[in-house]
Design a protein around this motif. Structure first.
Motif, PDB file in Angstrom:
ATOM      1  N   VAL A 106       0.852  -1.071  -0.064  1.00 15.41           N
ATOM      2  CA  VAL A 106       0.014   0.005  -0.009  1.00 15.41           C
ATOM      3  C   VAL A 106       0.643   1.324  -0.046  1.00 15.41           C
ATOM      4  O   VAL A 106       1.787   1.492   0.905  1.00 15.41           O
ATOM      5  CB  VAL A 106      -0.873   0.327   1.119  1.00 15.41           C
ATOM      6  CG1 VAL A 106      -1.770   1.316   1.339  1.00 15.41           C
ATOM      7  CG2 VAL A 106      -1.889  -0.953   1.147  1.00 15.41           C
ATOM      8  N   GLU A 120      -2.318  -3.075  -3.862  1.00 20.49           N
ATOM      9  CA  GLU A 120      -3.097  -4.106  -4.121  1.00 20.49           C
ATOM     10  C   GLU A 120      -2.842  -4.936  -2.785  1.00 20.49           C
ATOM     11  O   GLU A 120      -1.857  -5.018  -2.137  1.00 20.49           O
ATOM     12  CB  GLU A 120      -2.650  -5.018  -5.326  1.00 20.49           C
ATOM     13  CG  GLU A 120      -3.402  -6.310  -5.430  1.00 20.49           C
ATOM     14  CD  GLU A 120      -3.040  -7.085  -6.667  1.00 20.49           C
ATOM     15  OE1 GLU A 120      -3.305  -6.749  -7.736  1.00 20.49           O
ATOM     16  OE2 GLU A 120      -2.047  -7.893  -6.577  1.00 20.49           O
ATOM     17  N   ASP A 124     -10.326  -7.393   1.953  1.00 20.53           N
ATOM     18  CA  ASP A 124     -10.946  -5.859   1.981  1.00 20.53           C
ATOM     19  C   ASP A 124     -10.480  -5.260   3.437  1.00 20.53           C
ATOM     20  O   ASP A 124     -10.527  -3.921   3.476  1.00 20.53           O
ATOM     21  CB  ASP A 124     -12.481  -5.978   1.925  1.00 20.53           C
ATOM     22  CG  ASP A 124     -12.799  -4.587   1.912  1.00 20.53           C
ATOM     23  OD1 ASP A 124     -12.904  -3.861   0.829  1.00 20.53           O
ATOM     24  OD2 ASP A 124     -13.752  -4.512   2.777  1.00 20.53           O
ATOM     25  N   ARG A 127      -7.577  -3.212   2.827  1.00 18.61           N
ATOM     26  CA  ARG A 127      -7.811  -1.756   2.460  1.00 18.61           C
ATOM     27  C   ARG A 127      -8.721  -0.976   3.459  1.00 18.61           C
ATOM     28  O   ARG A 127      -8.246   0.327   3.374  1.00 18.61           O
ATOM     29  CB  ARG A 127      -8.976  -2.160   1.242  1.00 18.61           C
ATOM     30  CG  ARG A 127      -9.235  -1.049   0.361  1.00 18.61           C
ATOM     31  CD  ARG A 127      -9.941  -1.272  -0.964  1.00 18.61           C
ATOM     32  NE  ARG A 127     -10.878  -2.336  -0.889  1.00 18.61           N
ATOM     33  CZ  ARG A 127     -11.588  -2.839  -2.138  1.00 18.61           C
ATOM     34  NH1 ARG A 127     -11.056  -2.420  -3.024  1.00 18.61           N
ATOM     35  NH2 ARG A 127     -12.431  -3.836  -2.074  1.00 18.61           N
ATOM     36  N   ASN A 145      -9.850   6.092  -1.520  1.00 19.73           N
ATOM     37  CA  ASN A 145      -9.039   4.773  -1.397  1.00 19.73           C
ATOM     38  C   ASN A 145      -9.351   3.715  -2.788  1.00 19.73           C
ATOM     39  O   ASN A 145     -10.290   3.573  -3.148  1.00 19.73           O
ATOM     40  CB  ASN A 145      -9.735   3.797  -0.227  1.00 19.73           C
ATOM     41  CG  ASN A 145      -9.200   2.634   0.176  1.00 19.73           C
ATOM     42  OD1 ASN A 145      -8.291   2.206  -0.404  1.00 19.73           O
ATOM     43  ND2 ASN A 145      -9.655   2.222   1.405  1.00 19.73           N
ATOM     44  N   ILE A 147      -7.147   1.336  -3.549  1.00 24.15           N
ATOM     45  CA  ILE A 147      -6.539   0.006  -3.358  1.00 24.15           C
ATOM     46  C   ILE A 147      -7.250  -1.305  -4.064  1.00 24.15           C
ATOM     47  O   ILE A 147      -8.507  -1.062  -3.773  1.00 24.15           O
ATOM     48  CB  ILE A 147      -6.294  -0.256  -1.842  1.00 24.15           C
ATOM     49  CG1 ILE A 147      -5.368   0.980  -1.321  1.00 24.15           C
ATOM     50  CG2 ILE A 147      -5.373  -1.720  -1.709  1.00 24.15           C
ATOM     51  CD1 ILE A 147      -5.466   0.724   0.109  1.00 24.15           C
ATOM     52  N   THR A 148      -6.878  -1.994  -4.651  1.00 20.51           N
ATOM     53  CA  THR A 148      -7.466  -3.004  -5.390  1.00 20.51           C
ATOM     54  C   THR A 148      -7.109  -4.463  -4.646  1.00 20.51           C
ATOM     55  O   THR A 148      -6.375  -4.609  -3.786  1.00 20.51           O
ATOM     56  CB  THR A 148      -7.065  -3.269  -6.908  1.00 20.51           C
ATOM     57  OG1 THR A 148      -5.585  -3.525  -6.934  1.00 20.51           O
ATOM     58  CG2 THR A 148      -7.579  -1.941  -7.722  1.00 20.51           C
TER      59      THR A 148
END
Length: 222
Positions: A106, A120, A124, A127, A145, A147-148
């Motif tokens: 991150v 990534e 979740d 994230r 946010n 982020i994947t």
């Protein structure tokens, strides 16, 4: 014990949201306007920092009868003048580095006191942890946010296992919620009594190791 008052109209919801904002210690409700249209609450005005803005939104979502919140609050410009973007960048990096539930994949980009999270992660909750780690830092005006979730194989029993997770959850009436899985995406439909229940159902779905996207179409029953 007297029964809880019913909330049946937009006027009732507006009054209840105003009361909840006043009841929330981290929010100065004097500078926040509240409008309600068919259960959707719009918050307007100025607050001193981003964490106060978040607290106001969450306070509104706690109120019975609220189906959605539109956040039109702005951050007072004087609140960020003493904090440089370099200071924010260092604070964000420190927060992300020292949180044990956030992987080093991150990263963050800072632009005009606005933080964009990138990278990534596998789950979740990682994230969400990244967002929580930086949203209360001084000088931050917003957190995007992006982020994947890491791609993962689908599973034929994912739908059944998510349904069982909903049934196990004491905060939910699973008979009113349906989970449909297509590939790595789960779609939730049905009705619940509050935003908190809607959010709880989404958290249950995110617990599946085969899900990379949750489409929460659950409606709130007034």
């Amino acid at each position: 014990m007297s029964p809880a008052p019913s909330i049946s109209s937009d006027h009732d919801i507006q009054a209840a949201v105003q009361d909840e904002l006043s009841w929330t210690p981290e929010v100065d409700s004097a500078g926040i306007g509240v409008a309600v249209d068919d259960g959707t609450v719009s918050l307007s005005g100025e607050v001193d920092k981003y964490s106060t803005r978040l607290a106001a939104t969450r306070a509104a979502l706690r109120v019975r009868g609220v189906t959605a919140v539109v956040d039109d609050l702005s951050i007072h410009p004087n609140a960020t003048q003493s904090v440089s973007e370099t200071d924010i960048a260092k604070a964000v990096e420190h927060a992300l580095t020292w949180a044990s539930n956030i992987p080093n994949t991150v990263k963050a980009k800072i632009d005009n006191h606005n933080v964009t999270l990138q990278g990534e992660v596998i789950w979740d909750f990682q994230r969400q942890a990244a967002k929580r780690a930086v949203e209360h830092l001084r000088g931050v005006n917003s957190v995007a946010n992006t982020i994947t979730i890491t791609a993962r194989p689908s599973a034929p029993d994912a739908e059944h296992r998510i349904t069982q997770a909903l049934v196990r959850n004491a905060q939910l009436d699973a008979t009113a919620i349906e989970a449909t899985v297509s590939g790595n995406t789960v779609t939730l439909t049905g009705t619940v009594r509050s935003w908190a229940e809607k959010h709880q159902a989404e958290l249950a779905a995110w617990g599946s190791p085969h899900v990379t996207e949750v489409n929460n179409q659950i409606t709130i029953r007034l």
